[in-house]
Motif scaffolding. Structure first.
Motif, PDB file in Angstrom:
ATOM      1  N   GLY A   1       0.945  -1.159  -0.202  1.00 42.38           N
ATOM      2  CA  GLY A   1      -0.121  -0.040  -0.298  1.00 42.38           C
ATOM      3  C   GLY A   1       0.981   1.259  -0.095  1.00 42.38           C
ATOM      4  O   GLY A   1       2.041   1.033  -0.108  1.00 42.38           O
ATOM      5  N   PRO A   2       0.333   2.615   0.194  1.00 41.12           N
ATOM      6  CA  PRO A   2      -1.185   2.622   0.486  1.00 41.12           C
ATOM      7  C   PRO A   2      -2.126   2.202  -0.377  1.00 41.12           C
ATOM      8  O   PRO A   2      -1.558   2.157  -1.854  1.00 41.12           O
ATOM      9  N   VAL A   3      -3.414   2.157  -0.401  1.00 40.74           N
ATOM     10  CA  VAL A   3      -4.373   1.867  -1.270  1.00 40.74           C
ATOM     11  C   VAL A   3      -4.476   3.081  -2.257  1.00 40.74           C
ATOM     12  O   VAL A   3      -3.915   4.149  -2.127  1.00 40.74           O
TER      13      VAL A   3
ATOM     14  N   PRO B   1      -8.706  -9.881   9.697  1.00 43.53           N
ATOM     15  CA  PRO B   1      -7.748  -9.965  10.762  1.00 43.53           C
ATOM     16  C   PRO B   1      -6.760  -8.924  10.786  1.00 43.53           C
ATOM     17  O   PRO B   1      -6.649  -8.252   9.756  1.00 43.53           O
ATOM     18  N   PRO B   2      -6.251  -8.556  11.837  1.00 40.27           N
ATOM     19  CA  PRO B   2      -5.419  -7.549  12.155  1.00 40.27           C
ATOM     20  C   PRO B   2      -3.843  -7.647  11.704  1.00 40.27           C
ATOM     21  O   PRO B   2      -2.993  -7.657  12.448  1.00 40.27           O
TER      22      PRO B   2
ATOM     23  N   THR C   1      -1.924  -0.988   8.677  1.00 39.38           N
ATOM     24  CA  THR C   1      -1.394   0.335   7.971  1.00 39.38           C
ATOM     25  C   THR C   1      -2.347   0.848   7.009  1.00 39.38           C
ATOM     26  O   THR C   1      -2.676   2.123   7.096  1.00 39.38           O
ATOM     27  N   ASN C   2      -3.007  -0.116   6.199  1.00 37.83           N
ATOM     28  CA  ASN C   2      -3.908   0.527   5.190  1.00 37.83           C
ATOM     29  C   ASN C   2      -4.959   1.363   5.956  1.00 37.83           C
ATOM     30  O   ASN C   2      -5.675   2.233   5.430  1.00 37.83           O
TER      31      ASN C   2
ATOM     32  N   ALA D   1      -0.310   5.483  19.206  1.00 38.12           N
ATOM     33  CA  ALA D   1      -0.438   4.617  20.122  1.00 38.12           C
ATOM     34  C   ALA D   1      -0.756   3.284  19.554  1.00 38.12           C
ATOM     35  O   ALA D   1      -0.470   2.129  20.291  1.00 38.12           O
ATOM     36  N   ILE D   2      -0.781   2.944  18.408  1.00 38.13           N
ATOM     37  CA  ILE D   2      -1.219   1.568  17.645  1.00 38.13           C
ATOM     38  C   ILE D   2       0.105   0.916  17.396  1.00 38.13           C
ATOM     39  O   ILE D   2       0.992   1.618  16.767  1.00 38.13           O
ATOM     40  N   GLU D   3       0.619  -0.232  17.948  1.00 35.82           N
ATOM     41  CA  GLU D   3       1.458  -1.061  17.190  1.00 35.82           C
ATOM     42  C   GLU D   3       1.229  -1.658  16.029  1.00 35.82           C
ATOM     43  O   GLU D   3       0.295  -2.229  15.719  1.00 35.82           O
TER      44      GLU D   3
END
Length: 139
Positions: free
Chosen positions: A69-71, A103-104, A110-111, A137-139
């Motif tokens: 990505g990005p898209v 699923p994460p 990221t996208n 804050a996101i891993e």
């Protein structure tokens, strides 16, 4: 969940903690990651005060080589239009929207962050810095 007749009531405790909600637009839009459909179904059932929504735009990328990505711009436009329609639907009342990814994996996270950040800039007028801040804050 409550089961039983008027004489016997059995209460089942939730066996897993609720999914983490990452605020993107305070009290309006959150991001959440779910491992599978069962977790998504459980979150929807257990949190009726929230509106869970997703799309496949965070997955809609045709890699050039081994990238993810990005898209593309069309996906950004479709995503922003779709989320705006959901956000302005009167039937939601004041319920916040939770955009979930399932699923994460890293590519989907990221996208999704890219799409949500772009939505915040294009639809809500945030600066790039303001739009990117919630994702720190996101891993």
């Amino acid at each position: 969940t409550i089961h039983g007749s008027s004489r016997h009531v059995m209460v089942e405790a939730r066996t897993t903690p609720p999914a983490m909600l990452y605020p993107i637009l305070p009290n309006k839009l959150f991001l959440s990651f779910h491992a599978n459909r069962d977790e998504t179904s459980r979150e929807i059932r257990d949190r009726p005060d929230l509106f869970f929504w997703s799309s496949d735009e965070h997955e809609a990328y045709w890699p050039y080589c081994s990238d993810f990505g990005p898209v593309d711009l069309a996906s950004v436009a479709i995503f922003c239009r779709s989320l705006r329609l959901v956000a302005t639907d009167r039937r939601l009342g004041t319920r916040p929207i939770v955009y979930y990814v399932q699923p994460p994996n890293t590519e989907h996270k990221t996208n999704a962050a890219f799409l949500l950040g772009t939505y915040c800039m294009l639809v809500h007028g945030l600066t790039p810095e303001e739009a990117a801040a919630p994702f720190a804050a996101i891993e």
